[in-house]
Scaffold this active site. Sequence first.
Site, short mmCIF file in Angstrom:
data_model
loop_
_atom_site.label_atom_id
_atom_site.label_comp_id
_atom_site.label_asym_id
_atom_site.label_seq_id
_atom_site.Cartn_x
_atom_site.Cartn_y
_atom_site.Cartn_z
N PRO A 18 0.99 -1.69 0.32
CA PRO A 18 0.34 0.26 0.10
C PRO A 18 0.60 1.24 0.29
O PRO A 18 2.13 1.74 0.76
CB PRO A 18 -1.04 -0.05 1.46
CG PRO A 18 0.46 -0.64 2.42
CD PRO A 18 1.00 -2.06 1.57
N MET A 19 0.74 1.92 -0.75
CA MET A 19 1.55 3.41 -0.83
C MET A 19 0.38 4.53 -1.05
O MET A 19 0.19 4.34 -2.18
CB MET A 19 2.51 3.26 -2.08
CG MET A 19 3.49 1.98 -1.37
SD MET A 19 4.86 2.18 -2.76
CE MET A 19 3.67 0.90 -4.34
N MET A 20 0.28 5.55 -0.31
CA MET A 20 -0.76 6.94 -0.11
C MET A 20 -0.11 7.66 -1.50
O MET A 20 1.16 7.79 -1.66
CB MET A 20 -0.44 8.07 0.49
CG MET A 20 -0.25 6.90 2.40
SD MET A 20 -2.68 7.04 2.65
CE MET A 20 -2.96 8.66 2.65
N CYS A 101 2.41 3.12 9.88
CA CYS A 101 2.97 3.80 9.14
C CYS A 101 3.20 5.48 10.27
O CYS A 101 2.83 5.28 11.75
CB CYS A 101 1.27 4.95 8.95
SG CYS A 101 1.92 6.11 7.94
N HIS A 172 7.08 -4.98 7.68
CA HIS A 172 7.98 -4.58 7.16
C HIS A 172 9.48 -4.11 8.57
O HIS A 172 9.54 -3.13 9.33
CB HIS A 172 8.00 -2.98 7.24
CG HIS A 172 8.87 -1.81 6.28
ND1 HIS A 172 8.54 0.22 6.27
CD2 HIS A 172 10.02 -1.92 6.59
CE1 HIS A 172 9.39 0.29 5.91
NE2 HIS A 172 10.82 -0.97 5.61
N GLY A 213 10.45 -4.40 3.05
CA GLY A 213 11.34 -3.34 2.87
C GLY A 213 12.77 -4.05 2.06
O GLY A 213 13.27 -4.64 2.10
N GLY A 214 12.88 -2.74 1.25
CA GLY A 214 14.16 -2.48 0.79
C GLY A 214 14.19 -3.84 -0.15
O GLY A 214 15.25 -4.17 -0.46
N GLY A 234 6.82 -2.09 -2.40
CA GLY A 234 6.70 -0.97 -2.69
C GLY A 234 7.51 -0.60 -3.62
O GLY A 234 7.06 -0.51 -5.14
N ARG A 235 8.59 0.44 -3.80
CA ARG A 235 9.01 1.02 -4.51
C ARG A 235 9.41 0.88 -5.74
O ARG A 235 9.46 1.51 -6.73
CB ARG A 235 10.17 2.64 -3.69
CG ARG A 235 9.79 2.63 -1.84
CD ARG A 235 11.03 3.55 -1.35
NE ARG A 235 10.66 2.46 -1.03
CZ ARG A 235 11.96 2.34 0.03
NH1 ARG A 235 12.87 4.26 0.35
NH2 ARG A 235 12.34 1.89 0.69
C1 LIG Z 1 4.57 7.13 -1.27
C2 LIG Z 1 4.71 5.56 -0.31
C3 LIG Z 1 3.68 5.75 0.50
C4 LIG Z 1 3.37 4.85 1.46
N1 LIG Z 1 1.68 4.80 1.84
C5 LIG Z 1 1.44 4.07 2.82
C6 LIG Z 1 0.18 3.23 3.10
O1 LIG Z 1 -1.17 4.35 2.92
N2 LIG Z 1 0.25 1.56 3.55
C7 LIG Z 1 1.07 1.89 4.51
O2 LIG Z 1 1.33 0.27 5.08
N3 LIG Z 1 2.35 2.14 3.85
C8 LIG Z 1 2.83 2.82 2.71
N4 LIG Z 1 3.67 3.12 2.66
C9 LIG Z 1 5.02 1.76 3.07
C10 LIG Z 1 5.10 0.76 1.90
O3 LIG Z 1 3.88 0.21 1.73
C11 LIG Z 1 5.87 -0.27 2.20
O4 LIG Z 1 6.37 -0.44 3.53
C12 LIG Z 1 8.06 0.85 2.35
O5 LIG Z 1 7.89 1.72 1.24
C13 LIG Z 1 8.95 -0.39 2.32
O6 LIG Z 1 8.94 -1.20 1.79
P1 LIG Z 1 9.56 -1.09 -0.17
O7 LIG Z 1 10.94 -1.14 -0.20
O8 LIG Z 1 9.39 -2.27 -0.62
O9 LIG Z 1 9.57 0.60 -0.81
C14 LIG Z 1 4.58 3.91 2.09
C15 LIG Z 1 6.04 4.30 1.14
C16 LIG Z 1 5.72 5.09 0.22
C17 LIG Z 1 7.05 5.02 -0.78
#
Ligand SMILES: Cc1cc2nc3c(=O)[nH]c(=O)nc-3n(C[C@H](O)[C@H](O)[C@H](O)COP(=O)(O)O)c2cc1C
Length: 352
Positions: A18-20, A101, A172, A213-214, A234-235
């Site tokens: 999930p990413m806002m 969050c 995470h 995460g990562g 995520g990213r």
């Molecule tokens: C732009 C953005 C918005 C995010 N919004 C949320 C969210 O709404 N809910 C949530 O649980 N995590 C949110 N996250 C965190 C991601 O879900 C994830 O836990 C975090 O980016 C680590 O994973 P990654 O390294 O694969 O990006 C957000 C991350 C980003 C970059």
Amino acid sequence: MIEIGSKIPKRYPVSLAPMMDWTDRHFRYLLRLISKHTFLYTEMIHTGAILHGDRKRFLSYNPEELPLAIQLGGDQPKALAECSKISEDYGYSEVNLNVGCPSDRVREGNFGACLMETPEKVAELVAAMDSSVSIPITVKCRIGIPGKESFEDLCRFIEVVKDAGVRRFIIHARIAILGGLSPAQNRQIPPLRYADVERIKQTFPDLVVEINGGIRTYDEIEERLKKNDGVMIGRAAYETPYFFSEIDSRFFGENSLPPSRREILIRMQDYLDRYVLGEPNSKPHFVLRHLLGLFHAEKGARSYRRILTEQMFSHYTRDLLFQAAGEIPDSALDFIPSQNKKRNFESTIASA
Ligand SMILES: Cc1cc2nc3c(=O)[nH]c(=O)nc-3n(C[C@H](O)[C@H](O)[C@H](O)COP(=O)(O)O)c2cc1C
């Protein structure tokens, strides 16, 4: 009466985080074109938005996105239970509670990562949610917060929340530092502790424990899947969405070929046309902004992005996407990763 914990969540080796502002329905539609099987999550939606806001706007999605989990944010059992029921009625596959969050605004609202301080409170929330629906209730959390950051603290959190009916935890693998770090810094600065998440799976073998995460490469996914049930990305998904074109064949046993990016563009143009025509307050850039990373690291990607960003806000015309894609060589447009060959696809950019 459904028994506590009897709603066993399905196992998905890979999911989209999930990413806002990023994983809205338009991006999720794009990702679903690329991967048929990845489990998708909405952005976090606060209970207040559903109960007092424009519910339809917050909850509607394209049916193609299923299986799809909704992520809720909140700290009131009754509101969370009500929103879970509404989400179930909308057809969501699961309801996930945000316990990760770290933002100041979220902390002021007493939800998100600060809830890790009080496992009993989280148990109360998920029990209320669980008793109102027949779909699984799941939790996305961190490995801890300052003062509650040991493996024993995490174990206790999982133990208490599991007893209230949660069977899928997405963790995470960083602590969240509340106050002093921005959400972006909180995704970068606290070190990753994958071993803690792996030990949670060993300690609670009956739970579905997913790691986040990562994680950015197929090798990393493979490595993490040796010790956890699933990997949430995520990213890397947002910045390089075509990375997901091999996820189905590598991790879900899918035999059919993924679409080439030419096919994806054609389908996204079709989607955009329907959206622009069909919805009163639609804006083309709401969809087009999610396509900026589609050609990441390919020749011509910079010009493609420039053309889109310069024109999508105020100079949109229907040929914009294909004009931008004209900067990308055919070899990249028609590339199909695992097979490394051109597909016999009749439509062309010119006829789209
Ligand atoms: C732009 C953005 C918005 C995010 N919004 C949320 C969210 O709404 N809910 C949530 O649980 N995590 C949110 N996250 C965190 C991601 O879900 C994830 O836990 C975090 O980016 C680590 O994973 P990654 O390294 O694969 O990006 C957000 C991350 C980003 C970059």
